[in-house]
Write an enzyme that holds these catalytic residues in place. Structure first.
Site, PDB file in Angstrom:
ATOM      1  CG  ASP A   8      -0.403   0.241   2.527  1.00 19.23           C
ATOM      2  OD1 ASP A   8       0.831   0.462   2.616  1.00 19.23           O
ATOM      3  OD2 ASP A   8      -1.157   0.249   3.517  1.00 19.23           O
ATOM      4  CB  CYS A  65       0.478  -2.602   4.798  1.00 16.45           C
ATOM      5  SG  CYS A  65       0.203  -3.592   6.270  1.00 16.45           S
ATOM      6  CB  THR A  67       1.375  -2.832  11.113  1.00 17.72           C
ATOM      7  OG1 THR A  67       0.224  -3.283  10.360  1.00 17.72           O
ATOM      8  CG2 THR A  67       1.038  -1.527  11.828  1.00 17.72           C
ATOM      9  CG  HIS A  98       9.461 -25.045  11.348  1.00 17.99           C
ATOM     10  ND1 HIS A  98       9.384 -25.226  12.714  1.00 17.99           N
ATOM     11  CD2 HIS A  98      10.767 -25.294  11.018  1.00 17.99           C
ATOM     12  CE1 HIS A  98      10.576 -25.556  13.184  1.00 17.99           C
ATOM     13  NE2 HIS A  98      11.437 -25.594  12.180  1.00 17.99           N
ATOM     14  CG  HIS A 134       7.705 -28.971   9.793  1.00 17.53           C
ATOM     15  ND1 HIS A 134       7.283 -28.389  10.969  1.00 17.53           N
ATOM     16  CD2 HIS A 134       9.026 -29.245   9.965  1.00 17.53           C
ATOM     17  CE1 HIS A 134       8.299 -28.293  11.807  1.00 17.53           C
ATOM     18  NE2 HIS A 134       9.373 -28.808  11.234  1.00 17.53           N
TER      19      HIS A 134
HETATM   20  C1  RB5 Z   1      -2.437   2.605   6.577  1.00 17.87           C
HETATM   21  O1  RB5 Z   1      -2.547   3.784   7.305  1.00 17.87           O
HETATM   22  C2  RB5 Z   1      -2.238   1.431   7.531  1.00 17.87           C
HETATM   23  O2  RB5 Z   1      -3.394   1.200   8.247  1.00 17.87           O
HETATM   24  C3  RB5 Z   1      -1.821   0.181   6.764  1.00 17.87           C
HETATM   25  O3  RB5 Z   1      -0.676   0.444   6.036  1.00 17.87           O
HETATM   26  C4  RB5 Z   1      -1.506  -1.048   7.597  1.00 17.87           C
HETATM   27  O4  RB5 Z   1      -0.606  -0.757   8.613  1.00 17.87           O
HETATM   28  C5  RB5 Z   1      -2.638  -1.838   8.053  1.00 17.87           C
HETATM   29  O5  RB5 Z   1      -2.491  -2.874   8.711  1.00 17.87           O
END
Ligand code: RB5
Length: 143
Positions: A8, A65, A67, A98, A134
């Site tokens: 993203d 993304c 996180t 695994h 596994h």
């Molecule tokens: C975008 O602001 C953020 O929510 C996205 O990149 C991600 O971290 C979602 O899990």
């Protein structure tokens, strides 16, 4: 080996660092976007990369993304997709050995580019152990 990569807007800059690494290593890849920094929806990129693996256009995927959480949750809804969110090299190696993870998820707001590239390198160079226990557990996930 063909790698599918997608992100993203928060993952765009990290993706470009990872692409630099892939090109330096001569690893082929397909970029499923996004290619811009405007706000975008991570489930779309999880879907595009997941599809590329489902239809065997690509062998492994990398999703980014902010996180790494949202994009890995989305990817793991898809049949046959085993996306592993890894922010350390131990996990990146273990999840290939695994879990036979076929997608690496990264959080661009969590790790810097230096560590992220090492995690990618570890993930791409590790192999599924093929051990019966596994394989059995992966089969249980699929069912
Ligand atoms: C975008 O602001 C953020 O929510 C996205 O990149 C991600 O971290 C979602 O899990």
């Amino acid at each position: 080996m063909m790698i599918a990569i997608g992100n993203d807007h928060t993952g765009y800059e990290l993706k470009m660092e990872i692409i630099k690494y892939l090109e330096e290593k001569g690893i082929e890849y397909k970029d499923y976007g996004c290619g811009k920094l405007d706000s975008s929806d991570y489930p779309q990129y999880a879907k595009d990369v997941g599809r590329a693996i489902q239809n065997k256009e690509c062998n492994l995927g990398i999703l980014i993304c902010g996180t790494g959480i949202g994009i890995s949750i989305a990817a793991n809804k898809m049949k046959g997709i085993r996306a592993a969110l890894c922010h350390d090299c131990f996990s990146a190696e273990a999840t290939r050995q695994h879990n036979d993870a076929n997608v690496l998820a990264l959080g661009a707001r969590v790790v810097g580019p230096g560590l992220a590239v090492k995690i990618v390198d570890t993930f791409l160079n590790a192999e599924f152990s093929g051990q019966e226990r596994h394989s059995r557990r992966i089969q249980m996930i699929e069912e």
